[in-house]
Design a protein around this motif. Structure first.
Motif, PDB file in Angstrom:
ATOM      1  N   LYS A  95      17.135   9.820   2.249  1.00 41.14           N
ATOM      2  CA  LYS A  95      17.231  11.562   1.140  1.00 41.14           C
ATOM      3  C   LYS A  95      17.313  10.560  -0.255  1.00 41.14           C
ATOM      4  O   LYS A  95      16.872  11.417  -0.980  1.00 41.14           O
ATOM      5  CB  LYS A  95      18.365  11.767   1.590  1.00 41.14           C
ATOM      6  CG  LYS A  95      17.688  12.359   2.514  1.00 41.14           C
ATOM      7  CD  LYS A  95      19.088  13.708   3.257  1.00 41.14           C
ATOM      8  CE  LYS A  95      18.849  14.394   4.043  1.00 41.14           C
ATOM      9  NZ  LYS A  95      20.114  15.502   4.628  1.00 41.14           N
ATOM     10  N   VAL A  96      17.869   9.439  -0.099  1.00 41.69           N
ATOM     11  CA  VAL A  96      18.148   9.139  -1.828  1.00 41.69           C
ATOM     12  C   VAL A  96      17.133   8.328  -2.431  1.00 41.69           C
ATOM     13  O   VAL A  96      16.815   9.018  -3.546  1.00 41.69           O
ATOM     14  CB  VAL A  96      19.269   7.692  -1.071  1.00 41.69           C
ATOM     15  CG1 VAL A  96      19.660   6.966  -2.338  1.00 41.69           C
ATOM     16  CG2 VAL A  96      20.839   8.285  -1.007  1.00 41.69           C
ATOM     17  N   ALA A  97      16.122   8.169  -1.045  1.00 40.28           N
ATOM     18  CA  ALA A  97      14.710   7.941  -1.929  1.00 40.28           C
ATOM     19  C   ALA A  97      13.959   8.672  -2.286  1.00 40.28           C
ATOM     20  O   ALA A  97      13.403   8.418  -3.442  1.00 40.28           O
ATOM     21  CB  ALA A  97      13.991   6.906  -0.904  1.00 40.28           C
ATOM     22  N   ARG A  98      14.240   9.500  -1.589  1.00 38.89           N
ATOM     23  CA  ARG A  98      13.752  11.033  -2.472  1.00 38.89           C
ATOM     24  C   ARG A  98      14.586  11.436  -3.610  1.00 38.89           C
ATOM     25  O   ARG A  98      13.170  11.759  -4.845  1.00 38.89           O
ATOM     26  CB  ARG A  98      13.338  12.514  -1.272  1.00 38.89           C
ATOM     27  CG  ARG A  98      12.545  13.693  -2.013  1.00 38.89           C
ATOM     28  CD  ARG A  98      11.602  13.293  -2.319  1.00 38.89           C
ATOM     29  NE  ARG A  98      10.480  13.224  -1.242  1.00 38.89           N
ATOM     30  CZ  ARG A  98       9.521  12.595  -1.559  1.00 38.89           C
ATOM     31  NH1 ARG A  98       8.926  12.445  -2.572  1.00 38.89           N
ATOM     32  NH2 ARG A  98       8.255  12.536  -0.390  1.00 38.89           N
ATOM     33  N   ALA A 129      12.521   3.225   3.561  1.00 35.03           N
ATOM     34  CA  ALA A 129      12.600   4.790   3.211  1.00 35.03           C
ATOM     35  C   ALA A 129      12.239   4.922   2.235  1.00 35.03           C
ATOM     36  O   ALA A 129      11.476   5.753   1.337  1.00 35.03           O
ATOM     37  CB  ALA A 129      14.538   4.421   2.838  1.00 35.03           C
ATOM     38  N   VAL A 130      12.015   3.894   1.045  1.00 37.27           N
ATOM     39  CA  VAL A 130      11.302   4.030  -0.454  1.00 37.27           C
ATOM     40  C   VAL A 130       9.666   4.625  -0.229  1.00 37.27           C
ATOM     41  O   VAL A 130       8.838   5.555  -0.768  1.00 37.27           O
ATOM     42  CB  VAL A 130      11.799   3.042  -1.115  1.00 37.27           C
ATOM     43  CG1 VAL A 130      11.012   3.005  -3.111  1.00 37.27           C
ATOM     44  CG2 VAL A 130      13.187   2.663  -1.526  1.00 37.27           C
ATOM     45  N   GLU A 131       8.848   3.671   0.983  1.00 39.64           N
ATOM     46  CA  GLU A 131       7.790   3.672   0.939  1.00 39.64           C
ATOM     47  C   GLU A 131       7.305   4.871   1.754  1.00 39.64           C
ATOM     48  O   GLU A 131       6.284   5.958   1.012  1.00 39.64           O
ATOM     49  CB  GLU A 131       7.097   2.436   2.085  1.00 39.64           C
ATOM     50  CG  GLU A 131       7.099   1.390   1.741  1.00 39.64           C
ATOM     51  CD  GLU A 131       6.926  -0.333   2.557  1.00 39.64           C
ATOM     52  OE1 GLU A 131       7.536  -1.008   1.668  1.00 39.64           O
ATOM     53  OE2 GLU A 131       7.310   0.664   3.088  1.00 39.64           O
ATOM     54  N   ALA A 132       8.364   5.675   2.342  1.00 34.90           N
ATOM     55  CA  ALA A 132       8.577   7.036   3.553  1.00 34.90           C
ATOM     56  C   ALA A 132       9.134   7.417   3.152  1.00 34.90           C
ATOM     57  O   ALA A 132      10.276   8.152   4.034  1.00 34.90           O
ATOM     58  CB  ALA A 132       7.111   6.381   4.186  1.00 34.90           C
ATOM     59  N   PRO A 133      10.037   7.981   2.222  1.00 32.05           N
ATOM     60  CA  PRO A 133      11.011   9.413   1.556  1.00 32.05           C
ATOM     61  C   PRO A 133      10.762  10.305   2.415  1.00 32.05           C
ATOM     62  O   PRO A 133       9.808  11.017   2.922  1.00 32.05           O
ATOM     63  CB  PRO A 133      10.984   9.104   0.040  1.00 32.05           C
ATOM     64  CG  PRO A 133       9.997   7.973  -0.758  1.00 32.05           C
ATOM     65  CD  PRO A 133       9.434   8.255   0.192  1.00 32.05           C
ATOM     66  N   GLY A 138       4.429   6.736  -5.129  1.00 36.17           N
ATOM     67  CA  GLY A 138       3.317   6.585  -6.582  1.00 36.17           C
ATOM     68  C   GLY A 138       4.542   5.399  -7.112  1.00 36.17           C
ATOM     69  O   GLY A 138       4.310   5.251  -8.247  1.00 36.17           O
ATOM     70  N   LEU A 139       5.448   4.419  -6.523  1.00 33.77           N
ATOM     71  CA  LEU A 139       5.993   3.395  -7.057  1.00 33.77           C
ATOM     72  C   LEU A 139       4.761   1.918  -6.899  1.00 33.77           C
ATOM     73  O   LEU A 139       3.725   1.960  -5.116  1.00 33.77           O
ATOM     74  CB  LEU A 139       7.186   3.195  -6.950  1.00 33.77           C
ATOM     75  CG  LEU A 139       7.937   4.095  -6.462  1.00 33.77           C
ATOM     76  CD1 LEU A 139       9.408   3.665  -5.880  1.00 33.77           C
ATOM     77  CD2 LEU A 139       8.016   4.641  -8.287  1.00 33.77           C
ATOM     78  N   ASP A 140       5.008   0.798  -7.814  1.00 38.52           N
ATOM     79  CA  ASP A 140       3.653  -0.223  -7.041  1.00 38.52           C
ATOM     80  C   ASP A 140       5.095  -1.432  -5.876  1.00 38.52           C
ATOM     81  O   ASP A 140       6.199  -0.883  -6.082  1.00 38.52           O
ATOM     82  CB  ASP A 140       3.660  -0.823  -8.796  1.00 38.52           C
ATOM     83  CG  ASP A 140       4.723  -1.374  -8.838  1.00 38.52           C
ATOM     84  OD1 ASP A 140       6.027  -1.894  -8.934  1.00 38.52           O
ATOM     85  OD2 ASP A 140       4.877  -1.732 -10.645  1.00 38.52           O
ATOM     86  N   PRO A 141       4.370  -2.074  -6.053  1.00 37.48           N
ATOM     87  CA  PRO A 141       5.478  -2.902  -4.681  1.00 37.48           C
ATOM     88  C   PRO A 141       6.415  -2.825  -5.422  1.00 37.48           C
ATOM     89  O   PRO A 141       7.499  -3.252  -5.065  1.00 37.48           O
ATOM     90  CB  PRO A 141       4.087  -4.110  -4.546  1.00 37.48           C
ATOM     91  CG  PRO A 141       2.811  -3.533  -5.027  1.00 37.48           C
ATOM     92  CD  PRO A 141       2.758  -2.936  -5.194  1.00 37.48           C
ATOM     93  N   TYR A 142       6.459  -3.899  -6.792  1.00 41.78           N
ATOM     94  CA  TYR A 142       7.780  -4.787  -7.294  1.00 41.78           C
ATOM     95  C   TYR A 142       8.467  -3.237  -7.846  1.00 41.78           C
ATOM     96  O   TYR A 142       9.892  -2.936  -7.244  1.00 41.78           O
ATOM     97  CB  TYR A 142       7.557  -4.838  -8.073  1.00 41.78           C
ATOM     98  CG  TYR A 142       8.428  -5.589  -9.360  1.00 41.78           C
ATOM     99  CD1 TYR A 142       8.866  -7.489  -8.461  1.00 41.78           C
ATOM    100  CD2 TYR A 142       9.066  -5.424 -10.443  1.00 41.78           C
ATOM    101  CE1 TYR A 142      10.610  -7.745  -9.408  1.00 41.78           C
ATOM    102  CE2 TYR A 142      10.389  -6.023 -10.248  1.00 41.78           C
ATOM    103  CZ  TYR A 142      11.202  -6.860 -10.113  1.00 41.78           C
ATOM    104  OH  TYR A 142      12.079  -7.474 -10.751  1.00 41.78           O
ATOM    105  N   THR A 158       0.603  -1.921  -0.338  1.00 44.39           N
ATOM    106  CA  THR A 158      -0.236   0.337  -0.090  1.00 44.39           C
ATOM    107  C   THR A 158       1.156   0.905  -0.030  1.00 44.39           C
ATOM    108  O   THR A 158       0.379   2.418   0.326  1.00 44.39           O
ATOM    109  CB  THR A 158      -0.716  -0.010   1.087  1.00 44.39           C
ATOM    110  OG1 THR A 158      -0.361   0.430   2.290  1.00 44.39           O
ATOM    111  CG2 THR A 158      -2.296  -1.035   1.240  1.00 44.39           C
ATOM    112  N   ALA A 159       2.028   0.525  -0.565  1.00 38.37           N
ATOM    113  CA  ALA A 159       2.795   1.743  -0.141  1.00 38.37           C
ATOM    114  C   ALA A 159       2.960   3.183  -1.148  1.00 38.37           C
ATOM    115  O   ALA A 159       3.442   4.298  -0.507  1.00 38.37           O
ATOM    116  CB  ALA A 159       4.772   2.173   0.723  1.00 38.37           C
TER     117      ALA A 159
END
Length: 436
Positions: A324-327, A390-394, A300-304, A294-295
């Motif tokens: 930060k890198v995820a952002r 981190a990617v789920e919540a940048p 804006g990314l799908d699970p994969y 659900t992230a």
């Protein structure tokens, strides 16, 4: 708990049986049924004997209830000590008759009886009762951890317990570190080889079942072949990744990122496919527990895609900079702007270095983010849970550029390209030089 537990001031023994006045034990010892009037002396003696037998039966019943349940603390095993003297001794193998070794699994929370039942099924011991009896007498049973153990077959229960508590009997343990890849990678500057997951699994699968001194192993090639099947769902790949995995252009790399970092126990006697199925299916659950399904509402990314981006975060930065890198990744994808990560260039080359050459960056591959926009065709490593989260919540920020400037991992972020060029000027001498 109140000091006075019973209104009749009954006493309680150490395991909770009431023994004071009014208790079953007290009545069994102190009460006797009155004899009927008018009986003969013989009848009276007979009646008294019956009462005495009944009284002894009551007392024995209470005493039997007081047999202590031996709790072996720390290991999670509960061993039940049975009353001896009445039943015959449990079946047990004689010493000196051992056969080939087999793999016995200890599950989390297993009792000694359950371990014994597994040992019986595998032909290690003759009975679970004999195993339990031996376990009661060996305090080291508390040190046994869940996992797989190589044990000789047809051995006495005491030898089986002694084998189980010996740390050298444990097999199939493997640690997959964060950022590990499926295949071996060579460090460009030192020429050192970093073992890939398939190599680590091959080493963990080695067992000597015959005592010959020459172990048998599942080879690297067998794991690689098992991981390249046409139907990834047969290996436990979850529905949210199956279609994308089928589209990975290199079958040898299709499971990349789907085996999570962490400590694993594998059954060395299982097939390569079964081992991979265990790792992939359990890893999918680990990722799902982070909220990966659900992230996308935030990233804006799908699970994969989240898994792919997390692998880039893992390879490009230290944990302190993950968010930060995820952002930066999310921001560049939204522009759209090429990611241009050296880690994606290295991935196709099976090499590792901080920087890459102009020729390497110009080589078009399904993973080289210098040569194409968007994310690579698959993850490039096994990301940590922290990288996935981190990617789920940048982090909040408008950054589009970052550069690591020294061996300590100090990283500078900016949205301005001119500032980014200035930050590159702060790089420690030689740090970004390629070894090629």
């Amino acid at each position: 708990m109140n000091n006075r537990q019973y209104e009749d001031e009954a006493h309680t023994d150490p395991i909770g049986y009431r023994t004071g006045e009014g208790s079953e034990f007290h009545r069994a010892v102190h009460s006797a049924e009155p004899a009927e009037v008018g009986r003969s002396r013989a009848a009276t003696r007979h009646a008294r004997a019956a009462v005495s037998r009944k009284r002894r039966g009551r007392i024995l019943g209470v005493v039997l209830g007081l047999i202590v349940v031996l709790v072996v603390a720390g290991g999670g095993f509960f061993v039940f000590d049975r009353l001896s003297g009445g039943p015959a001794a449990p079946d047990d193998f004689a010493a000196g008759s051992s056969g080939d070794s087999v793999v016995v699994r200890v599950h989390p929370g297993d009792t000694a009886q359950q371990i014994g039942a597994e040992a019986v099924e595998k032909g290690v011991v003759a009975s679970a009762d004999a195993f339990m009896g031996a376990a009661v007498q060996n305090a080291d049973i508390a040190s046994v951890q869940p996992g797989y153990y190589l044990m000789p077959s047809n051995i006495p229960a005491s030898q089986a317990v002694n084998t189980l508590v010996d740390p050298s009997a444990r097999v199939g343990s493997v640690v997959i570190s964060e950022g590990r890849q499926l295949h071996d990678a060579r460090d460009v500057n030192t020429d050192a080889v970093k073992k890939g997951i398939y190599t680590l699994l091959s080493e963990a699968s080695c067992i000597d079942t015959t005592g010959s001194g020459t172990p048998t192993c599942i080879s690297y090639d067998e794991f690689n072949a098992a991981g390249g099947v046409d139907d990834p769902s047969a290996l436990g790949v979850p529905d949210w990744a199956s279609d994308r995995v089928r589209g990975v252009p290199d079958r040898d790399r299709q499971l990349e990122g789907l085996i999570a970092a962490g400590s694993w126990d594998i059954d060395p006697s299982a097939s390569a496919s079964d081992i991979l199925r265990q790792l992939v299916s359990e890893s999918a659950q680990t990722y799902e527990d982070t909220g990966i399904l659900t992230a996308g509402a935030d990233s804006g990314l799908d699970p994969y895609q989240t898994l792919v981006a997390a692998s880039l975060v893992e390879r490009e930065s230290l944990p302190a900079d993950f968010s930060k890198v995820a952002r930066v990744i999310v921001n560049r994808l939204a522009e759209p702007q090429k990611l241009e990560f050296d880690s994606t260039v290295n991935y196709s080359l099976d090499t590792t270095e901080v920087a890459t050459t102009d020729a390497d960056r110009a080589t078009v591959t399904p993973w080289n983010t210098y040569a194409m926009e968007g994310l690579p065709a698959s993850p490039i490593a096994s990301p940590s849970v922290a990288a996935v989260e981190a990617v789920e919540a940048p982090a909040d920020g408008d950054w589009l550029y970052f550069v690591t400037i020294n061996q300590a991992g100090e990283t500078l972020f900016t949205r301005s390209y001119d500032e980014h060029l200035a930050n590159i000027g702060k790089v420690e001498a030689g740090f970004l030089d390629s070894g090629r």
